[in-house]
Design a protein around this motif. Structure first.
Motif, PDB file in Angstrom:
ATOM      1  N   HIS A  93       0.798  -1.228   0.000  1.00  0.00           N
ATOM      2  CA  HIS A  93       0.000   0.000   0.000  1.00  0.00           C
ATOM      3  C   HIS A  93       0.829   1.277   0.000  1.00  0.00           C
ATOM      4  CE1 HIS A  93      -3.628  -2.233   0.163  1.00  0.00           C
ATOM      5  NE2 HIS A  93      -3.228  -2.885   1.237  1.00  0.00           N
ATOM      6  N   ARG A  94       1.941   1.224  -0.698  1.00  0.00           N
ATOM      7  CA  ARG A  94       2.732   2.432  -0.980  1.00  0.00           C
ATOM      8  C   ARG A  94       3.442   2.179  -2.299  1.00  0.00           C
ATOM      9  NH1 ARG A  94       7.984   1.047   0.690  1.00  0.00           N
ATOM     10  NH2 ARG A  94       8.007  -0.748   2.068  1.00  0.00           N
ATOM     11  N   PRO A  95       3.678   3.228  -3.084  1.00  0.00           N
ATOM     12  CA  PRO A  95       4.276   3.005  -4.405  1.00  0.00           C
ATOM     13  C   PRO A  95       5.722   2.519  -4.313  1.00  0.00           C
ATOM     14  CG  PRO A  95       3.795   5.347  -4.034  1.00  0.00           C
ATOM     15  CD  PRO A  95       3.311   4.628  -2.836  1.00  0.00           C
ATOM     16  N   VAL A  96       5.995   1.406  -4.968  1.00  0.00           N
ATOM     17  CA  VAL A  96       7.370   0.873  -4.999  1.00  0.00           C
ATOM     18  C   VAL A  96       7.740   0.529  -6.438  1.00  0.00           C
ATOM     19  CG1 VAL A  96       7.301  -0.098  -2.656  1.00  0.00           C
ATOM     20  CG2 VAL A  96       6.649  -1.540  -4.602  1.00  0.00           C
ATOM     21  N   LEU A  97       9.047   0.483  -6.674  1.00  0.00           N
ATOM     22  CA  LEU A  97       9.553   0.062  -7.969  1.00  0.00           C
ATOM     23  C   LEU A  97      10.161  -1.320  -7.773  1.00  0.00           C
ATOM     24  CD1 LEU A  97       9.660   1.709 -10.637  1.00  0.00           C
ATOM     25  CD2 LEU A  97      12.043   2.222 -10.100  1.00  0.00           C
ATOM     26  N   ALA A  98       9.621  -2.332  -8.458  1.00  0.00           N
ATOM     27  CA  ALA A  98      10.207  -3.680  -8.405  1.00  0.00           C
ATOM     28  C   ALA A  98      11.166  -3.776  -9.583  1.00  0.00           C
ATOM     29  CB  ALA A  98       9.112  -4.730  -8.493  1.00  0.00           C
ATOM     30  N   LEU A  99      12.448  -3.822  -9.278  1.00  0.00           N
ATOM     31  CA  LEU A  99      13.489  -3.778 -10.319  1.00  0.00           C
ATOM     32  C   LEU A  99      14.147  -5.136 -10.442  1.00  0.00           C
ATOM     33  CD1 LEU A  99      15.559  -2.255 -12.193  1.00  0.00           C
ATOM     34  CD2 LEU A  99      16.818  -1.685 -10.102  1.00  0.00           C
ATOM     35  N   ASN A 100      14.183  -5.686 -11.656  1.00  0.00           N
ATOM     36  CA  ASN A 100      14.865  -6.972 -11.864  1.00  0.00           C
ATOM     37  C   ASN A 100      16.132  -6.765 -12.678  1.00  0.00           C
ATOM     38  OD1 ASN A 100      14.586  -9.967 -11.417  1.00  0.00           O
ATOM     39  ND2 ASN A 100      14.962  -9.900 -13.612  1.00  0.00           N
ATOM     40  N   LEU A 101      17.246  -7.253 -12.136  1.00  0.00           N
ATOM     41  CA  LEU A 101      18.532  -7.120 -12.820  1.00  0.00           C
ATOM     42  C   LEU A 101      18.948  -8.463 -13.382  1.00  0.00           C
ATOM     43  CD1 LEU A 101      20.372  -4.896 -10.148  1.00  0.00           C
ATOM     44  CD2 LEU A 101      19.223  -4.131 -12.241  1.00  0.00           C
ATOM     45  N   GLY A 102      18.350  -8.841 -14.487  1.00  0.00           N
ATOM     46  CA  GLY A 102      18.757 -10.054 -15.193  1.00  0.00           C
ATOM     47  C   GLY A 102      19.745  -9.662 -16.275  1.00  0.00           C
ATOM     48  N   GLY A 103      19.696 -10.320 -17.428  1.00  0.00           N
ATOM     49  CA  GLY A 103      20.517  -9.883 -18.548  1.00  0.00           C
ATOM     50  C   GLY A 103      20.119  -8.466 -18.922  1.00  0.00           C
ATOM     51  N   ILE A 104      18.806  -8.258 -18.937  1.00  0.00           N
ATOM     52  CA  ILE A 104      18.218  -6.944 -19.190  1.00  0.00           C
ATOM     53  C   ILE A 104      17.662  -6.422 -17.862  1.00  0.00           C
ATOM     54  CG2 ILE A 104      16.214  -5.846 -20.370  1.00  0.00           C
ATOM     55  CD1 ILE A 104      18.524  -6.531 -22.277  1.00  0.00           C
ATOM     56  N   ALA A 105      17.674  -5.103 -17.704  1.00  0.00           N
ATOM     57  CA  ALA A 105      17.067  -4.512 -16.503  1.00  0.00           C
ATOM     58  C   ALA A 105      15.629  -4.131 -16.826  1.00  0.00           C
ATOM     59  CB  ALA A 105      17.839  -3.259 -16.099  1.00  0.00           C
ATOM     60  N   ASN A 106      14.708  -4.490 -15.947  1.00  0.00           N
ATOM     61  CA  ASN A 106      13.343  -3.985 -16.124  1.00  0.00           C
ATOM     62  C   ASN A 106      12.723  -3.702 -14.779  1.00  0.00           C
ATOM     63  OD1 ASN A 106      12.188  -6.634 -15.339  1.00  0.00           O
ATOM     64  ND2 ASN A 106      13.167  -7.219 -17.253  1.00  0.00           N
ATOM     65  N   PHE A 107      11.792  -2.779 -14.780  1.00  0.00           N
ATOM     66  CA  PHE A 107      11.122  -2.484 -13.512  1.00  0.00           C
ATOM     67  C   PHE A 107       9.622  -2.327 -13.701  1.00  0.00           C
ATOM     68  CE2 PHE A 107      12.840   2.049 -14.235  1.00  0.00           C
ATOM     69  CZ  PHE A 107      11.644   2.540 -14.750  1.00  0.00           C
ATOM     70  N   THR A 108       8.917  -2.504 -12.567  1.00  0.00           N
ATOM     71  CA  THR A 108       7.468  -2.323 -12.528  1.00  0.00           C
ATOM     72  C   THR A 108       7.157  -1.303 -11.446  1.00  0.00           C
ATOM     73  OG1 THR A 108       7.179  -4.679 -12.990  1.00  0.00           O
ATOM     74  CG2 THR A 108       5.246  -3.507 -12.164  1.00  0.00           C
ATOM     75  N   LEU A 109       6.331  -0.335 -11.779  1.00  0.00           N
ATOM     76  CA  LEU A 109       5.804   0.557 -10.752  1.00  0.00           C
ATOM     77  C   LEU A 109       4.556  -0.098 -10.186  1.00  0.00           C
ATOM     78  CD1 LEU A 109       5.393   3.265  -9.213  1.00  0.00           C
ATOM     79  CD2 LEU A 109       4.116   4.059 -11.225  1.00  0.00           C
ATOM     80  N   VAL A 110       4.598  -0.421  -8.893  1.00  0.00           N
ATOM     81  CA  VAL A 110       3.418  -0.971  -8.232  1.00  0.00           C
ATOM     82  C   VAL A 110       2.857   0.120  -7.318  1.00  0.00           C
ATOM     83  CG1 VAL A 110       2.500  -2.777  -6.713  1.00  0.00           C
ATOM     84  CG2 VAL A 110       4.359  -3.316  -8.289  1.00  0.00           C
ATOM     85  N   ALA A 111       1.643   0.529  -7.591  1.00  0.00           N
ATOM     86  CA  ALA A 111       0.996   1.560  -6.767  1.00  0.00           C
ATOM     87  C   ALA A 111      -0.481   1.220  -6.661  1.00  0.00           C
ATOM     88  CB  ALA A 111       1.182   2.934  -7.396  1.00  0.00           C
TER      89      ALA A 111
END
Ligand SMILES: Nc1ncnc2c1ncn2[C@@H]1O[C@H](COP(=O)(O)OP(=O)(O)O)[C@@H](O)[C@H]1O
Ligand SMILES: [Mg+2]
Length: 377
Positions: free
Chosen positions: A161-179
């Motif tokens: 219940h607060r905005p966070v960035l879920a960041l994955n550092l695999g071969g490629i970097a990607n993130f999700t804004l969860v809010a």
């Protein structure tokens, strides 16, 4: 033997997730228990199992004729079966369902995405339904087929219940804004480990596959001119939705980088590692600043993927995001190395419950659809 209709009735399921990312460093296997109502997921165990060396070497060539590709399909399927057999030897349990991502061998934005690894071998060996081919369903409705983990990020971190960035550092970097419990936006931001891994392999003449613990980057200095060039890469300017892979940041990209920087001495190699590591962090941060921050400032960055083991990369990220804390998913009970495998276990379970799991705002798809084909023998 578990039939699909029986597994659909279970309100608690033991599910395995199998994933190999663009790093091709190994097959991540995770076993979890999913409760359907109210939805809960408990991580039980996970391991990364190496590909047979000859198969990995062959896959890294990235080109194959039809016969070669057909053999890869079988060999990857068998390697996934062996990986799951190995984890089950250490952690014996009955499986009700398997989600297998397979190995991406080709990805072209919004046109085609292809994962190999025939899952009939899994269904035959483990006697339960298998869900696979998640990405192409999204492509079929106009999406890019990636990223697919955002749905899972919302399941896993939405309760905060607060905005966070879920960041994955695999071969490629990607993130999700969860809010507000939702995956609002997600992007591929460029390379995480892919360029570093390729450089490590070149620098060590094939002896090392990674800059272990960022040891080489730690000995170098960032070269501003190289960094400026890297930051001018067209991928960074593209608006979302977008996805990246070996096609943008694989061998060819690194070849060009090498022609350009021409590191002769070990010292300049270390500078190259330092510069690329900073570029990786800056590309992530610039995507945050440009696409996320104007809509939704965040309270935390929660990192997963193999990149969490690179302290130089983690330090760069911490400095850039300061004062926003950068933590790892371990703090939330999720093993960073198996988060993506866990994600495909969760997506498989949602698939058999007829829940759409692509997020059109994220992938560019025209509508939500079910992801994955079901194989039952
Ligand atoms: N100790 C370490 N030091 C530096 N990098 C590491 C370390 N452990 C793992 N990595 C990086 O993580 C990568 C694997 O991450 P992973 O999340 O499995 O990526 P993918 O999903 O692309 O397979 C390795 O290729 C390597 O670059
Ligand atoms: Mg991996």
């Amino acid at each position: 033997m578990w039939k699909l209709t029986e597994v659909q009735q279970l309100t608690k399921r033991r599910v395995a997730g199998l994933m190999s990312g663009t790093s091709m460093d190994g097959i991540d296997v995770c076993i979890c228990e999913i409760q359907t109502q109210p939805w809960q997921c408990h991580w039980l165990t996970a391991q990364t199992i190496s590909y047979p060396e000859s198969l990995r070497f062959s896959l890294m060539q990235t080109q194959g004729n039809v016969a070669q590709i057909a053999h890869w399909h079988r060999q990857i399927g068998e390697a996934f079966r062996e990986a799951l057999a190995k984890i089950l030897a250490d952690f014996p349990t009955e499986l009700h369902l398997i989600g297998s991502h397979g190995q991406t061998i080709y990805h072209e934005h919004q046109k085609v995405t292809w994962q190999l690894g025939e899952v009939a071998f899994l269904a035959a060996a483990f006697g339960c339904p298998v869900v696979s081919d998640f990405r192409i369903h999204d492509v079929a409705v106009g999406g890019s087929g990636a990223p697919l983990v955002p749905y899972v990020d919302a399941q896993l971190f939405g309760y905060l219940h607060r905005p966070v960035l879920a960041l994955n550092l695999g071969g490629i970097a990607n993130f999700t804004l969860v809010a507000d419990g939702q995956a609002v936006m997600a992007l591929d931001c460029g390379p995480a480990n892919m360029v570093l891994d390729e450089l490590a392999s070149l620098f060590s003449r094939g002896q090392m596959r990674l800059d272990r613990d960022g040891a080489w980057a730690a000995q170098g200095q960032v070269r501003q001119a190289w960094l400026d060039d890297l930051m001018a890469h067209p991928f960074l300017q593209q608006p979302p939705p977008k996805s990246a892979g070996r096609e943008q940041f694989g061998g060819l990209f690194v070849q060009e980088l090498m022609n350009h920087t021409n590191p002769g001495s070990p010292r300049s190699w270390y500078d190259l590692f330092a510069t690329v590591t900073r570029f990786t962090a800056m590309a992530i941060f610039s995507h945050y600043e440009r696409w996320i921050y104007p809509h939704q400032p965040i309270t935390e960055v929660i990192v997963s993927g193999g990149g969490v083991h690179n302290p130089v990369l983690m330090r760069e990220l911490t400095q850039l995001f300061h004062p926003i804390p950068v933590s790892t998913s371990t703090n939330y009970g999720i093993d960073p190395d198996s988060k993506e495998a866990l994600a495909f276990a969760i997506l498989a379970s949602e698939r058999i419950d007829y829940k759409p799991t692509n997020i059109p705002a994220v992938t560019g798809a025209k509508r939500p659809v079910l992801l994955g084909k079901i194989t039952e023998l």
